[in-house]
Design a protein around this motif. Structure first.
Motif, PDB file in Angstrom:
ATOM      1  N   GLN A 102       0.825  -1.218   0.000  1.00 42.19           N
ATOM      2  CA  GLN A 102       0.000   0.000   0.000  1.00 42.19           C
ATOM      3  C   GLN A 102       0.858   1.267   0.000  1.00 42.19           C
ATOM      4  O   GLN A 102       0.413   2.316  -0.442  1.00 42.19           O
ATOM      5  CB  GLN A 102      -0.936   0.022   1.221  1.00 42.19           C
ATOM      6  CG  GLN A 102      -1.998  -1.047   1.192  1.00 42.19           C
ATOM      7  CD  GLN A 102      -1.559  -2.329   1.877  1.00 42.19           C
ATOM      8  OE1 GLN A 102      -0.396  -2.709   1.830  1.00 42.19           O
ATOM      9  NE2 GLN A 102      -2.509  -3.008   2.507  1.00 42.19           N
TER      10      GLN A 102
ATOM     11  N   LYS B 242      -5.397  -9.180   7.296  1.00 43.12           N
ATOM     12  CA  LYS B 242      -6.788  -8.758   7.115  1.00 43.12           C
ATOM     13  C   LYS B 242      -6.945  -7.536   6.227  1.00 43.12           C
ATOM     14  O   LYS B 242      -7.908  -7.406   5.495  1.00 43.12           O
ATOM     15  CB  LYS B 242      -7.397  -8.438   8.480  1.00 43.12           C
ATOM     16  CG  LYS B 242      -8.072  -9.607   9.160  1.00 43.12           C
ATOM     17  CD  LYS B 242      -8.810  -9.044  10.348  1.00 43.12           C
ATOM     18  CE  LYS B 242      -9.472 -10.114  11.183  1.00 43.12           C
ATOM     19  NZ  LYS B 242     -10.060  -9.501  12.395  1.00 43.12           N
ATOM     20  N   LYS B 243      -6.025  -6.583   6.365  1.00 50.93           N
ATOM     21  CA  LYS B 243      -6.175  -5.325   5.639  1.00 50.93           C
ATOM     22  C   LYS B 243      -5.466  -5.330   4.293  1.00 50.93           C
ATOM     23  O   LYS B 243      -5.478  -4.327   3.593  1.00 50.93           O
ATOM     24  CB  LYS B 243      -5.625  -4.171   6.487  1.00 50.93           C
ATOM     25  CG  LYS B 243      -6.425  -3.897   7.733  1.00 50.93           C
ATOM     26  CD  LYS B 243      -7.669  -3.093   7.433  1.00 50.93           C
ATOM     27  CE  LYS B 243      -8.472  -2.884   8.716  1.00 50.93           C
ATOM     28  NZ  LYS B 243      -9.652  -2.072   8.524  1.00 50.93           N
ATOM     29  N   LYS B 244      -4.804  -6.429   3.966  1.00 48.86           N
ATOM     30  CA  LYS B 244      -4.149  -6.439   2.653  1.00 48.86           C
ATOM     31  C   LYS B 244      -5.226  -6.398   1.581  1.00 48.86           C
ATOM     32  O   LYS B 244      -6.315  -6.935   1.748  1.00 48.86           O
ATOM     33  CB  LYS B 244      -3.274  -7.691   2.518  1.00 48.86           C
ATOM     34  CG  LYS B 244      -2.038  -7.649   3.413  1.00 48.86           C
ATOM     35  CD  LYS B 244      -1.154  -8.856   3.189  1.00 48.86           C
ATOM     36  CE  LYS B 244       0.058  -8.819   4.122  1.00 48.86           C
ATOM     37  NZ  LYS B 244       0.835 -10.072   4.053  1.00 48.86           N
ATOM     38  N   LYS B 245      -4.874  -5.781   0.490  1.00 51.75           N
ATOM     39  CA  LYS B 245      -5.892  -5.503  -0.518  1.00 51.75           C
ATOM     40  C   LYS B 245      -6.173  -6.704  -1.430  1.00 51.75           C
ATOM     41  O   LYS B 245      -5.232  -7.356  -1.902  1.00 51.75           O
ATOM     42  CB  LYS B 245      -5.430  -4.320  -1.357  1.00 51.75           C
ATOM     43  CG  LYS B 245      -6.534  -3.771  -2.228  1.00 51.75           C
ATOM     44  CD  LYS B 245      -6.055  -2.588  -3.042  1.00 51.75           C
ATOM     45  CE  LYS B 245      -7.086  -2.292  -4.124  1.00 51.75           C
ATOM     46  NZ  LYS B 245      -6.565  -1.365  -5.118  1.00 51.75           N
TER      47      LYS B 245
ATOM     48  N   MET C 109      -4.126 -12.047  11.244  1.00 53.99           N
ATOM     49  CA  MET C 109      -4.660 -10.755  11.629  1.00 53.99           C
ATOM     50  C   MET C 109      -4.030  -9.630  10.811  1.00 53.99           C
ATOM     51  O   MET C 109      -4.706  -8.705  10.380  1.00 53.99           O
ATOM     52  CB  MET C 109      -4.415 -10.527  13.107  1.00 53.99           C
ATOM     53  CG  MET C 109      -5.457  -9.598  13.664  1.00 53.99           C
ATOM     54  SD  MET C 109      -5.048  -9.089  15.287  1.00 53.99           S
ATOM     55  CE  MET C 109      -5.089  -7.339  15.033  1.00 53.99           C
ATOM     56  N   LYS C 110      -2.725  -9.736  10.617  1.00 53.10           N
ATOM     57  CA  LYS C 110      -2.050  -8.691   9.874  1.00 53.10           C
ATOM     58  C   LYS C 110      -2.411  -8.707   8.388  1.00 53.10           C
ATOM     59  O   LYS C 110      -2.238  -7.719   7.682  1.00 53.10           O
ATOM     60  CB  LYS C 110      -0.541  -8.800  10.075  1.00 53.10           C
ATOM     61  CG  LYS C 110      -0.182  -8.349  11.472  1.00 53.10           C
ATOM     62  CD  LYS C 110       1.213  -8.716  11.877  1.00 53.10           C
ATOM     63  CE  LYS C 110       1.330  -8.541  13.383  1.00 53.10           C
ATOM     64  NZ  LYS C 110       2.651  -8.783  13.904  1.00 53.10           N
TER      65      LYS C 110
ATOM     66  N   ASN D  41      -0.205 -13.572  11.856  1.00 59.95           N
ATOM     67  CA  ASN D  41      -0.115 -13.267  10.424  1.00 59.95           C
ATOM     68  C   ASN D  41      -1.490 -13.145   9.782  1.00 59.95           C
ATOM     69  O   ASN D  41      -1.687 -12.313   8.896  1.00 59.95           O
ATOM     70  CB  ASN D  41       0.722 -14.337   9.722  1.00 59.95           C
ATOM     71  CG  ASN D  41       2.205 -14.084   9.894  1.00 59.95           C
ATOM     72  OD1 ASN D  41       2.747 -13.130   9.343  1.00 59.95           O
ATOM     73  ND2 ASN D  41       2.855 -14.917  10.686  1.00 59.95           N
TER      74      ASN D  41
ATOM     75  N   GLU E 174       6.196 -13.260  12.912  1.00 62.07           N
ATOM     76  CA  GLU E 174       4.830 -12.745  12.999  1.00 62.07           C
ATOM     77  C   GLU E 174       4.457 -11.906  11.790  1.00 62.07           C
ATOM     78  O   GLU E 174       3.347 -11.395  11.695  1.00 62.07           O
ATOM     79  CB  GLU E 174       4.667 -11.903  14.271  1.00 62.07           C
ATOM     80  CG  GLU E 174       4.721 -12.747  15.519  1.00 62.07           C
ATOM     81  CD  GLU E 174       4.230 -11.980  16.729  1.00 62.07           C
ATOM     82  OE1 GLU E 174       3.799 -10.816  16.579  1.00 62.07           O
ATOM     83  OE2 GLU E 174       4.274 -12.557  17.822  1.00 62.07           O
TER      84      GLU E 174
ATOM     85  N   ASP F 214       1.653 -10.179  -0.672  1.00 58.67           N
ATOM     86  CA  ASP F 214       1.427  -8.767  -0.383  1.00 58.67           C
ATOM     87  C   ASP F 214       0.025  -8.284  -0.706  1.00 58.67           C
ATOM     88  O   ASP F 214      -0.532  -7.460  -0.009  1.00 58.67           O
ATOM     89  CB  ASP F 214       2.430  -7.911  -1.166  1.00 58.67           C
ATOM     90  CG  ASP F 214       3.839  -8.183  -0.720  1.00 58.67           C
ATOM     91  OD1 ASP F 214       4.199  -7.716   0.364  1.00 58.67           O
ATOM     92  OD2 ASP F 214       4.575  -8.896  -1.435  1.00 58.67           O
ATOM     93  N   ARG F 215      -0.524  -8.779  -1.801  1.00 57.37           N
ATOM     94  CA  ARG F 215      -1.895  -8.393  -2.143  1.00 57.37           C
ATOM     95  C   ARG F 215      -2.524  -9.484  -3.006  1.00 57.37           C
ATOM     96  O   ARG F 215      -1.822 -10.372  -3.488  1.00 57.37           O
ATOM     97  CB  ARG F 215      -1.940  -7.034  -2.837  1.00 57.37           C
ATOM     98  CG  ARG F 215      -1.188  -6.976  -4.136  1.00 57.37           C
ATOM     99  CD  ARG F 215      -1.165  -5.536  -4.685  1.00 57.37           C
ATOM    100  NE  ARG F 215      -0.227  -5.421  -5.771  1.00 57.37           N
ATOM    101  CZ  ARG F 215      -0.551  -5.593  -7.053  1.00 57.37           C
ATOM    102  NH1 ARG F 215      -1.796  -5.878  -7.391  1.00 57.37           N
ATOM    103  NH2 ARG F 215       0.365  -5.488  -7.986  1.00 57.37           N
TER     104      ARG F 215
END
Ligand code: SAM
Lengths: 204, 301
Positions: free
Chosen positions: A163, B200-203, B197-198, B195, A188, B82-83
């Motif tokens: 992003q 979640k916001k990837k596009k 959780m992190k 991972n 992580e 990454d996406r």
């Protein structure tokens, strides 16, 4: 009725072990404050290594989460530090982390400042805030205005997220420092190996 | 920016006992556990490792299908991609979606994204076709390294060690290239909760095949799907034949496009392995203890 901050604080304190080791049991949605993000880690390290950037300055940590960068700014001798995060639980987490670092609780604000009239901040810290396209867009233009009106210094910590890497702000960023992520942090954050601190320079 | 495109297919989980529909038109998928095709997991893992070696900068995970394939993309994102790109295909189009259609989509995306490499599983455990990688390479007119058990990027070339009948073949091909992952390429990592959780916001961008100029018409007609014949008692158990045949789609694998595949090693996935193989990723797996944030606090502050 919203749960009081004292209650949340007590809950976090009493369940610290479990909160940290069993994220599947987290009773909060999206507890970003429970994670010390790789972008924030680099930014925090940078501030601690270069206390001059924060000393005697009026500092805003926007999207402060656990509060690490705000705390680093305070430890580095900032005149005033505001920890700003729209998640009220993040304010509680920051308070607890101030205690752990023998600091008076830092002032915190849960209002969304992005888009508001820029105040006279000397330094704005953004740890891992470029994780969503829309957020990145609004930050891009608002930070530009902060710099234009007050000459604010804007520092961004980011581990190379798509992003940010693919955003139009990217060509206006100057690298200040890069840190290799320790093994535990890589575990992580699969795929990430280093984290960079950038200075936003709209004139570029 | 050097970018790798990885294809991830949502398939019926490998541990599920497959049932054929009473009308023999296909297999029962409703209410059945699905997960990422194990060879696609290996492909994602390899791409993430290339990123960790800083050979490439970005890993993009692609899946074609209905809304549910987004779960598969999320798994890839939690593994370090990454996406994502969700190519929306549903209903009759999805039923008829085969390797040729997927190859056309992947080829179009590889060009659009200016990918340096496309990494795919060598085959999917549902249709066992083993065609998508080969056809994608043909459509792009790129070199291909199929059945990879080792991948090393060296400048503008990639060295691929290929698993062939009775041995290994090492080839060097120019980039951009298509690589397909064999079983021994690596052991995929778990998508752990931090991972997930992190991620979640990837596009995840949505595109339609038509936006890519891809026509989904299929030229294959599935005549009939049958259960594999019951195994005879007292077999020698050489492990050469598939123990539990998931090859339920007779007549579907008559390649309807350019097929320049290498040797097909059947049933690898079912063979007894020296080591336990990659297990399916599951978001409900109990999380291993994660290192505590407070430890990091102590070291940094
Ligand atoms: C990825 S976390 C980063 C936290 C911290 N800076 C760090 O690096 O550890 C992003 C944080 O930004 C907060 N956030 C999102 N939108 C915001 C906004 N408009 N204003 C302030 N905080 C916001 C979230 O609540 C979350 O705590």
């Amino acid at each position: 009725m919203p749960i009081s901050k004292t209650k949340i604080g007590r809950f976090i304190r009493q369940n610290q072990r479990r909160l940290l080791t069993r994220p599947d049991l987290w009773p909060f949605t999206d507890p970003y404050w429970a994670i010390y993000w790789p972008g924030g880690q680099a930014l925090t390290r940078y501030v601690l290594n270069n206390p001059g950037v924060a000393r005697n300055k009026k500092v805003l940590d926007l999207g402060s989460g656990c509060g690490a960068s705000a705390i680093a700014a305070k430890i580095s001798g900032a005149a005033y530090v505001l920890a700003n995060d729209i998640d009220p639980v993040a304010a509680v987490a920051t308070k607890l982390n101030c205690e752990l670092n023998n600091l008076e609780p830092l002032p915190s604000l849960t209002e969304d400042l992005i888009g508001s009239k820029p105040e006279g901040w000397d330094l704005i810290l953004l740890g891992d805030m470029f994780y969503e396209e829309a957020l990145a867009d609004s930050l891009h233009s608002w930070l530009g205005r902060c710099i234009q009106t007050h000459g604010t210094r804007v520092l961004i910590g980011d581990p190379g997220r798509a992003q940010l890497e693919s955003h139009s702000i990217r060509i206006q960023l100057c690298p200040l420092a890069q840190y290799e992520l320790p093994e535990a942090v890589r575990e992580e954050n699969y795929g990430l190996t280093s984290s960079t601190v950038w200075r936003y320079r709209p004139e570029l | 920016m050097a970018r790798v495109l990885v294809g991830v297919k949502r398939v019926i989980d490998y541990a599920v006992k497959i049932r054929v529909k009473p009308d023999h038109s296909g297999v029962v998928t409703d209410g059945v556990k699905h997960s990422m095709n194990p060879f696609c997991e290996i492909a994602v893992e390899e791409a993430v490792r290339l990123k960790e070696k800083k050979v490439i900068k970005e890993v993009v995970a692609v899946s074609c299908g209905p809304q549910q394939v987004q779960e598969t993309i999320r798994t890839a994102l939690a593994m370090g991609a990454d996406r994502g790109i969700h190519v929306e295909v549903s209903g009759k189009d999805y039923e008829a979606l085969g390797p040729l259609q997927v190859s056309k989509i992947l080829a179009a995306l590889a060009k659009k994204e200016e990918a340096k490499m496309v990494i795919l599983g060598k085959q999917a455990i549902d249709d066992d076709c083993n065609q998508t990688g080969q056809m994608t390479a043909a459509l792009l007119d790129w070199p291909q390294g199929t059945f990879a058990s080792e991948v090393a990027v060296e400048g503008d070339t990639v060295k691929v060690v290929r698993e062939i009948d009775g041995g290994l073949e090492t080839i060097k091909i120019n980039l951009p290239a298509v690589v397909t992952a064999d079983l021994r390429l690596n052991t995929p990592r778990y998508a752990t909760l931090p991972n997930i959780m992190k991620a979640k916001k990837k596009k995840i961008a949505k595109v339609k095949p038509a936006d890519l100029g891809v026509d989904l018409t299929s030229r294959v007609e599935v005549l009939r799907v049958d259960e594999p014949p019951q195994r005879q008692a007292g077999g020698s158990g050489t492990g050469v034949e598939s123990e539990e045949c998931t090859d339920t789609q007779e007549g579907l694998c008559l390649g309807d496009g350019p097929n320049q595949g290498g040797p097909v090693s059947h049933g690898d996935w079912d063979k007894p392995e020296p080591e336990p193989g990659p297990e399916p990723l599951c978001v409900c797996d109990p999380a291993p203890p994660v290192s505590t944030e407070s430890e990091q606090w102590d070291t940094v502050l």
